[in-house]
Design a protein around this motif. Structure first.
Motif, PDB file in Angstrom:
ATOM      1  N   LYS A 189      37.786  27.342  51.103  1.00 23.86           N
ATOM      2  CA  LYS A 189      39.254  27.760  50.504  1.00 23.86           C
ATOM      3  C   LYS A 189      40.166  26.926  49.640  1.00 23.86           C
ATOM      4  N   PRO A 190      39.774  26.641  48.422  1.00 28.10           N
ATOM      5  CA  PRO A 190      40.530  25.709  47.725  1.00 28.10           C
ATOM      6  C   PRO A 190      42.089  26.137  47.502  1.00 28.10           C
ATOM      7  N   GLU A 191      43.072  25.492  47.257  1.00 27.07           N
ATOM      8  CA  GLU A 191      44.286  25.636  47.118  1.00 27.07           C
ATOM      9  C   GLU A 191      44.352  26.172  45.964  1.00 27.07           C
ATOM     10  N   CYS A 192      45.594  26.639  45.322  1.00 23.51           N
ATOM     11  CA  CYS A 192      45.691  27.084  43.877  1.00 23.51           C
ATOM     12  C   CYS A 192      45.943  25.831  42.978  1.00 23.51           C
ATOM     13  N   SER A 193      46.308  24.683  43.593  1.00 27.61           N
ATOM     14  CA  SER A 193      46.417  23.481  42.781  1.00 27.61           C
ATOM     15  C   SER A 193      45.282  23.116  42.115  1.00 27.61           C
ATOM     16  N   GLN A 231      40.319  33.991  36.495  1.00 23.51           N
ATOM     17  CA  GLN A 231      39.916  35.159  37.072  1.00 23.51           C
ATOM     18  C   GLN A 231      39.281  34.933  38.611  1.00 23.51           C
ATOM     19  N   LEU A 232      38.737  33.690  38.547  1.00 21.76           N
ATOM     20  CA  LEU A 232      38.139  33.318  39.874  1.00 21.76           C
ATOM     21  C   LEU A 232      39.362  33.053  40.866  1.00 21.76           C
ATOM     22  N   MET A 233      40.380  32.773  40.412  1.00 21.48           N
ATOM     23  CA  MET A 233      41.654  32.519  41.371  1.00 21.48           C
ATOM     24  C   MET A 233      42.208  33.814  41.637  1.00 21.48           C
ATOM     25  N   LYS A 258      40.460  36.481  42.033  1.00 26.54           N
ATOM     26  CA  LYS A 258      39.546  37.118  42.891  1.00 26.54           C
ATOM     27  C   LYS A 258      39.880  36.696  44.063  1.00 26.54           C
ATOM     28  N   SER A 259      39.891  35.272  44.426  1.00 27.19           N
ATOM     29  CA  SER A 259      40.240  34.808  45.627  1.00 27.19           C
ATOM     30  C   SER A 259      41.709  35.145  46.252  1.00 27.19           C
ATOM     31  N   PHE A 260      42.535  35.330  45.258  1.00 29.51           N
ATOM     32  CA  PHE A 260      43.861  35.986  45.820  1.00 29.51           C
ATOM     33  C   PHE A 260      43.699  37.398  46.354  1.00 29.51           C
ATOM     34  N   GLN A 261      42.768  38.356  45.554  1.00 28.91           N
ATOM     35  CA  GLN A 261      42.513  39.617  46.423  1.00 28.91           C
ATOM     36  C   GLN A 261      41.993  39.825  47.344  1.00 28.91           C
ATOM     37  N   ALA A 262      41.052  38.566  47.820  1.00 31.54           N
ATOM     38  CA  ALA A 262      40.483  38.577  48.839  1.00 31.54           C
ATOM     39  C   ALA A 262      41.291  37.753  50.012  1.00 31.54           C
ATOM     40  N   GLY A 263      42.238  37.186  49.916  1.00 29.57           N
ATOM     41  CA  GLY A 263      43.309  36.735  50.609  1.00 29.57           C
ATOM     42  C   GLY A 263      42.927  35.329  51.049  1.00 29.57           C
ATOM     43  N   GLU A 264      42.098  34.470  50.203  1.00 29.25           N
ATOM     44  CA  GLU A 264      41.799  33.303  50.424  1.00 29.25           C
ATOM     45  C   GLU A 264      42.492  32.332  49.714  1.00 29.25           C
ATOM     46  N   LYS A 287      37.471  30.534  27.104  1.00 31.82           N
ATOM     47  CA  LYS A 287      36.297  31.180  27.934  1.00 31.82           C
ATOM     48  C   LYS A 287      36.244  30.478  29.398  1.00 31.82           C
ATOM     49  N   ARG A 288      36.398  29.129  29.207  1.00 38.73           N
ATOM     50  CA  ARG A 288      36.364  28.462  30.511  1.00 38.73           C
ATOM     51  C   ARG A 288      37.666  28.613  31.529  1.00 38.73           C
ATOM     52  N   SER A 289      38.809  28.726  30.793  1.00 35.74           N
ATOM     53  CA  SER A 289      40.001  28.688  31.422  1.00 35.74           C
ATOM     54  C   SER A 289      40.294  30.290  31.956  1.00 35.74           C
ATOM     55  N   GLN A 290      39.790  31.386  31.166  1.00 32.82           N
ATOM     56  CA  GLN A 290      39.894  32.410  31.543  1.00 32.82           C
ATOM     57  C   GLN A 290      39.078  32.657  32.859  1.00 32.82           C
ATOM     58  N   GLU A 291      37.570  32.133  32.786  1.00 32.38           N
ATOM     59  CA  GLU A 291      36.729  32.351  33.886  1.00 32.38           C
ATOM     60  C   GLU A 291      37.471  31.543  35.179  1.00 32.38           C
TER      61      GLU A 291
END
Length: 793
Positions: free
Chosen positions: A544-548, A574-576, A578-584, A567-571
């Motif tokens: 569970k990495p922090e947003c930082s 989007q990963l962040m 997704k983690s937010f939606q999962a509550g992580e 491309k890399r920044s968007q990926e």
């Protein structure tokens, strides 16, 4: 009525109750005595008491005393317990105020004076205080009824309070400081109202001072001073114990000037109660009082602290010499260790060198035969740590000094010349010294020490087992030097240290911290792909990495290959999400702002629209309760810059981009929590390139510049934007300056007052004071980028 036979049972009670309260039956439901104090009217003209104390016992107290063992050994023993328990129950619960029998008083006082420190779940201090307060009730009732015969019988005496205060002084209860002070305050009030029988004695005062000396509460020294100074009010003279407690309290307080006050009192006490040997017994002030003052100077910020500490040691030597050098007050190794610490705490090269020299002198005296002065592990570690602190300050050679000390201690121990050997703390302290030293060799030395610790552990010394913290110290040292390969090699070697099956959460935190260090290291070395690998690894291992962590990877991409940036920044973004939606993970304004900057630098199509979509999402989530997503001036600055840069993106509507910029600026102006800074105004002036050349463009630039002047935010970045967007004649007319280069400091001070202040304090439209400030800190962030906020962990 309690007869004389029952009084004789008190002696056996003192031992029998101990075994009872520790018995299985008693421990099941042992209650706490509860009591409260209430304020009543003054009882008589003679005493005028303002404070009335009432004891209220728990209803289960009798049941606790009457509890029996499963296999009672002695029926008479149980009868004695029941007798005392029944008496306490009768006094506290069943006897109305004013109806206690005079014959009961002797037994009540015997219980108060002899109640044992029973242990277990029973609280003797609460029991004794409740009984004392119940006795006070009876006496005050007699005063109220003007029954002077009963008043004389139940009149409290000093030993009643002494017993209660002494019990609280021995208690482990967190409230014992409050309790002893409250009881002493009650006793003093009654005494000052004329009741001589409760005059406090030194036993009571010393019990209070010892309690305060053992406390770590702030402000204890002020309360203790009041108690100490009241000794003379009671017609008493402080003894050696009172002085010693007060000296220790002052020395421990660490308040400004406390060491000096403690020294003054110590010198006074040393004259009145000098340490001396009388008939084989050591009397007077002890070494502990002297040592406490030496420590106080060691921990003080007094420039002369070490010299003052040396003066105390000189005083100790003089007193010992006056007593025939019998060791009554001779400085011990602990005393000299405190003096060495005083020099080490100065954090200066010369003072640390002096500490080093003193250690060597002690070592020489010990090797010459003075066994009392063998440096202990604390003595060695203090000097090693002093060098380590200098290494943190980038003082060249400090780490090597620490390393030489550690090696010398190890060699002397192996040769059998000293008893102490380097422990894990000494090793880790020295590792820190090397880890923070300049140059790449420090990390290598730190790793060697880590390997030595591991070898000791493998040889059977469990105390030397490398910890996760020690591994992280070395990894961070390699990361700081940019040697990521060595950092990863060390992780591979010691990853099992970071992972422990017994402490799953701690292991996860340790591994996560190391991965964060490596992730950060790769972002700093310009390799966002490797940083992304560690981000993926944290997610894969459910760390569970922090947003930082997401933020620094996105930010690193803005400094890398422009073609892969978007491309890399968007990926990662989007990963962040997704983690937010999962509550992580809890998203933050910083990562959204950084992503807007990445879109801008990557020249994303319609980037001003995408920036607005992100801004609106932040507002929506903030309104729904995600407080970490409140847009800041940094977010708005990034969005305005996206509008400005749209002029360079083919196919973008300059008109729509300009309208969006004006809309954002209007929102800033209307929001009392947002304060525009030099970046805001500079970016808005930059948006003028979205307009065709002509009067409208010139008017817009002039308006923005005037607003910037009114806000006091003009700096070189604003001037650069001004020069780039209008003709030289136009910007010189605005500045009212002659030909030649110009710096903002040459302009009217009011135009750049906020830059000079270092931060914007008020909105340009004179919003009321007290509103939230924007921490722009006068950054030269000429495009709303690279303000280093993305580097937080």
């Amino acid at each position: 009525m309690i007869n004389q036979l029952q009084l004789l049972l008190v002696a056996s009670y003192c031992t029998s109750v101990i075994s009872f309260v520790n018995s299985p039956g008693a421990r099941q439901n042992v209650p706490q005595i509860e009591y409260k104090r209430t304020n009543l009217e003054p009882s008589t003209k003679a005493f005028g008491l303002k404070l009335r104390a009432t004891a209220v016992a728990n209803d289960e107290i009798a049941e606790a005393f009457e509890a029996e063992d499963e296999e009672p050994d002695d029926e008479e023993h149980d009868e004695e317990q029941d007798l005392v328990a029944g008496f306490i129950e009768m006094i506290l619960h069943e006897t109305p105020r004013g109806e206690m029998k005079p014959d009961d008083l002797e037994l009540l006082r015997a219980i108060i004076a002899n109640f044992p420190d029973a242990g277990g779940e029973w609280d003797p201090a609460a029991v004794v205080e409740s009984l004392v307060l119940r006795l006070m009730d009876e006496w005050e009732q007699a005063l109220r009824e003007e029954d002077m015969e009963r008043e004389e019988i139940f009149r409290p005496i000093s030993t009643d309070f002494q017993a209660a205060i002494t019990q609280w002084a021995k208690s482990d209860n967190d409230d014992k400081v409050v309790k002893v002070l409250a009881l002493l305050s009650d006793q003093r009030e009654i005494f000052e109202d004329g009741l001589v029988s409760v005059q406090p004695n030194l036993v009571t005062i010393n019990a209070v001072l010892r309690t305060l000396a053992a406390s770590r509460e702030r402000g204890i020294d002020r309360r203790a001073t009041v108690v100490f100074e009241s000794i003379s009010d009671f017609g008493l003279t402080p003894d050696a114990d009172a002085y010693e407690s007060m000296i220790i309290i002052l020395a421990k307080s660490r308040s400004h000037g406390a060491a000096g006050r403690a020294e003054k009192l110590l010198r006074q006490a040393a004259k009145e109660f000098p340490p001396q040997m009388i008939e084989g017994q050591l009397t007077g002030i002890s070494k502990e009082a002297f040592n406490s003052v030496v420590i106080a100077y060691a921990k003080s910020r007094d420039d002369n602290g070490p010299q003052k500490a040396e003066e105390i040691i000189t005083l100790m030597d003089q007193i010992d010499s006056d007593n025939g050098s019998l060791g009554v007050c001779s400085p011990s190794i602990n005393t000299f260790t405190s003096l060495i610490d005083a020099y080490g705490q100065k954090n200066e090269w010369e003072s640390t060198s002096q500490a080093d020299r003193m250690l060597n002198k002690l070592l020489e005296q010990y090797l010459d035969g003075n066994e009392d002065l063998e440096p202990n592990i604390a003595t060695w570690t203090i000097v090693i740590n002093a060098w380590a602190r200098l290494s943190r300050k980038n003082r060249h050679g400090a780490a090597e000094r620490a390393g030489r000390l550690l090696k010398r201690m190890e060699d002397l121990h192996q040769s059998g010349k000293i008893s102490c050997k380097p422990d894990a703390i000494a090793y880790v302290t020295c590792m820190n010294a090397y880890a923070f030293s300049k140059g790449g060799e420090g990390a290598v030395e730190a790793e060697q020490m880590l390997d030595e610790m591991n070898e000791c552990y493998m040889d059977g010394d469990d105390s030397m087992k490398p910890t996760a913290r020690s591994v992280r110290i070395v990894i961070d040292a390699y990361v700081k030097n940019g040697d990521m390969i060595a950092a990863e090699d060390l992780l591979d070697k010691y990853e099992d240290v970071l992972v422990s099956e017994d402490e799953e959460k701690e292991s996860s935190d340790n591994l996560k911290d190391v991965y964060k260090s490596l992730l950060y290291g790769y972002t700093q070395s310009g390799d966002p792909e490797e940083a992304r690998n560690y981000l993926d690894l944290m997610i894969e291992k459910n760390l569970k990495p922090e947003c930082s962590s997401f933020n620094v990877v996105i930010d690193a991409n803005t400094r890398s290959d422009p073609e892969a940036l978007l491309k890399r920044s968007q990926e990662v973004f989007q990963l962040m999400e997704k983690s937010f939606q999962a509550g992580e993970v809890e998203p933050s304004e910083i990562v959204y702002t950084t992503f807007i900057r990445a879109l801008t630098k990557g020249k994303a199509p319609a980037m001003y629209k995408k920036a607005d979509i992100l801004l609106q999402r932040m507002k929506k989530l903030y309104d729904s309760g995600v407080r970490s997503l409140e847009p800041t001036i940094f977010t708005y600055n990034a969005a305005i810059y996206a509008c400005s840069e749209s002029a360079t993106v083919e196919g973008s509507s300059k008109t729509d981009a300009f309208k969006q910029a004006v809309k954002l600026f209007t929102e800033i102006k209307n929001d009392s929590t947002l304060i525009p800074d030099h970046v805001t105004f500079g970016n808005m002036i930059g948006c003028s390139r979205l307009l065709p050349d002509g009067e409208k463009k010139t008017k817009f630039v002039e308006t923005m510049f005037r607003l910037c002047c009114d806000a006091g935010c003009v700096n070189n970045f604003v001037l650069q934007q001004l020069e780039a967007r209008v003709s030289e004649d136009e910007w010189r007319a605005l500045l009212n300056c002659p030909p030649g280069s110009i710096e903002y400091e040459a302009l009217p001070y009011e135009w750049w007052r906020m830059i000079d202040a270092g931060k914007t304090r008020r909105k340009f439209d004179d919003k009321p004071k007290g509103q939230r400030r924007n921490d722009s800190r006068g950054r030269n962030d000429n495009r709303g980028r690279n303000d280093n906020r993305g580097q937080r962990f």
